[in-house]
Design an enzyme around this catalytic site. Structure first.
Site, PDB file in Angstrom:
ATOM      1  N   GLU A  23      54.487 -34.418 -16.074  1.00  0.00           N
ATOM      2  CA  GLU A  23      53.613 -34.309 -14.907  1.00  0.00           C
ATOM      3  C   GLU A  23      52.161 -34.461 -15.343  1.00  0.00           C
ATOM      4  OE1 GLU A  23      51.933 -30.680 -13.514  1.00  0.00           O
ATOM      5  OE2 GLU A  23      53.656 -29.532 -14.274  1.00  0.00           O
ATOM      6  N   LYS A  83      45.863 -32.892  -6.006  1.00  0.00           N
ATOM      7  CA  LYS A  83      47.274 -32.701  -6.321  1.00  0.00           C
ATOM      8  C   LYS A  83      48.165 -33.544  -5.428  1.00  0.00           C
ATOM      9  CE  LYS A  83      48.056 -28.041  -8.160  1.00  0.00           C
ATOM     10  NZ  LYS A  83      48.712 -26.744  -7.846  1.00  0.00           N
ATOM     11  N   VAL A 104      55.174 -30.696 -10.324  1.00  0.00           N
ATOM     12  CA  VAL A 104      56.578 -30.752 -10.739  1.00  0.00           C
ATOM     13  C   VAL A 104      57.412 -31.498  -9.708  1.00  0.00           C
ATOM     14  CG1 VAL A 104      58.661 -29.356 -11.105  1.00  0.00           C
ATOM     15  CG2 VAL A 104      56.496 -28.690 -12.179  1.00  0.00           C
ATOM     16  N   ASP A 136      55.345 -18.472   1.346  1.00  0.00           N
ATOM     17  CA  ASP A 136      54.856 -19.368   0.294  1.00  0.00           C
ATOM     18  C   ASP A 136      55.893 -19.516  -0.817  1.00  0.00           C
ATOM     19  OD1 ASP A 136      53.350 -20.944  -1.350  1.00  0.00           O
ATOM     20  OD2 ASP A 136      51.619 -19.612  -1.439  1.00  0.00           O
ATOM     21  N   SER A 138      57.157 -22.547  -3.581  1.00  0.00           N
ATOM     22  CA  SER A 138      56.786 -23.843  -4.129  1.00  0.00           C
ATOM     23  C   SER A 138      57.841 -24.910  -3.836  1.00  0.00           C
ATOM     24  CB  SER A 138      56.590 -23.729  -5.638  1.00  0.00           C
ATOM     25  OG  SER A 138      56.409 -24.999  -6.224  1.00  0.00           O
ATOM     26  N   ALA A 139      57.357 -26.116  -3.535  1.00  0.00           N
ATOM     27  CA  ALA A 139      58.251 -27.266  -3.349  1.00  0.00           C
ATOM     28  C   ALA A 139      58.952 -27.661  -4.642  1.00  0.00           C
ATOM     29  CB  ALA A 139      57.448 -28.453  -2.815  1.00  0.00           C
ATOM     30  N   ASP A 140      58.484 -27.129  -5.774  1.00  0.00           N
ATOM     31  CA  ASP A 140      59.144 -27.429  -7.051  1.00  0.00           C
ATOM     32  C   ASP A 140      60.625 -27.063  -7.006  1.00  0.00           C
ATOM     33  OD1 ASP A 140      56.581 -28.043  -7.834  1.00  0.00           O
ATOM     34  OD2 ASP A 140      56.411 -26.438  -9.319  1.00  0.00           O
ATOM     35  N   LYS A 157      55.794 -19.746 -13.546  1.00  0.00           N
ATOM     36  CA  LYS A 157      54.481 -19.163 -13.808  1.00  0.00           C
ATOM     37  C   LYS A 157      54.530 -17.648 -13.591  1.00  0.00           C
ATOM     38  CE  LYS A 157      51.920 -23.391 -13.009  1.00  0.00           C
ATOM     39  NZ  LYS A 157      53.054 -24.288 -12.678  1.00  0.00           N
TER      40      LYS A 157
END
Length: 296
Positions: A23, A83, A104, A136, A138-140, A157
């Site tokens: 990435e 991003k 990601v 919330d 993440s789309a990861d 993270k």
């Protein structure tokens, strides 16, 4: 969706040789401050090459998805501040974004489209603390669950809700593996205190997990703990995290991660930077080894 491949990436794929996607957010101003971002780019690329694979840095350049960049394009990525998640790929092309650094989720999607099966990053996004109120997530996680790519990371993270992140991955059917380790890593620390669902000790087993999964479009998450010598003591990172999270109250969406990481850097007197570099390089090494094993 078709990405423009650099000559070396295209040749490697045509010849059936190992390729590792990388990435570009971590190499931009949103990932690491200069000059550490440029150092991260070089050490990760060199680590992949050293272990027999070809690095393919992902980015949006002049409105087109790229896998593998020229030296001039890499310089543009180092200064990137916009991003691109998977959902943004179509918009970035339609609006002809000058430079977009991939997260990601976007990199996994581009890797899959190009036929690249291994991807290395620092740490994935996940379920944020307080997600029951903010929603919330993440789309990861969704990208890993829907693209047949092995994602190699130092866990998620550390400022995320790690138990809920693991629960989400279980619900999505993603095999979560621990590389020669029994605990789910927490980025700067080798263990979050949460057991990893499955330990693996060699490259072939990781390859076989990808081959034998029951859902053909689901990926695999391989978690690799930060090298022991580079780990930040848990008590020190916990205090920095608490301060960073308190300061980030009111910040939402894609702005959360760069803000919190910058604040952790400040609270650790810069100690988080060499730790980040060490884990990123280590992940690139393991990813290259697995990519090579996949070709055999």
């Amino acid at each position: 969706m078709t990405a423009i491949l650099s000559d070396d990436v295209a040749r490697a794929l045509t010849d059936g040789r190992a390729v590792v996607a990388l990435e570009s957010t971590i190499f931009s101003t949103l990932g690491l401050p200069a000059p550490a971002n440029a150092e991260a780019l070089e050490v990760c690329k060199q680590a992949v090459l050293e272990y027999g694979a070809t690095p393919a840095v992902a980015a949006i350049i002049d409105g087109r998805p790229r896998l593998g960049l020229t030296a001039d394009e890499e310089k543009r990525v180092l200064q990137g501040s916009r991003k691109v998640a998977e959902r943004d790929l179509a918009v970035a092309q339609a609006q002809q974004w000058d430079v977009g650094v991939t997260t990601v989720s976007a990199t996994v999607a581009l890797a899959h489209a190009a036929g690249i099966s291994v991807f290395a990053t620092g740490g994935i996004g996940g379920v944020h603390r307080g997600s029951e109120l903010t929603g919330d997530i993440s789309a990861d996680l969704d990208a890993i669950a829907n693209h047949p790519v092995i994602t190699v990371s130092a866990g998620a993270k550390a400022f995320l809700d790690l138990p809920k992140t693991l629960e989400y991955l279980e619900t999505a059917g993603v095999p979560v593996l621990g590389w020669q380790h029994d605990w789910f890593p927490a980025f700067y620390t080798r263990s979050s205190g949460l057991p990893v669902p499955h330990r693996v000790d060699d490259e072939q087993t990781v390859c076989d997990v990808l081959r034998y999964r029951s859902r053909p479009n689901t990926g695999v998450l391989l978690t690799v703990p930060i090298p022991e010598a580079d780990e930040i003591p848990e008590s020190r990172i916990a205090a920095a995290l608490a301060t960073a999270l308190e300061a980030s109250a009111g910040i939402t969406g894609p702005a959360v991660t760069p803000y919190v990481l910058a604040r952790i850097e400040k609270e650790t007197d810069g100690e988080s930077i060499p730790a980040n570099l060490a884990l990123a390089r280590n992940n690139a090494v393991i990813a290259a080894r697995i990519a090579v094993a996949l070709t055999k």
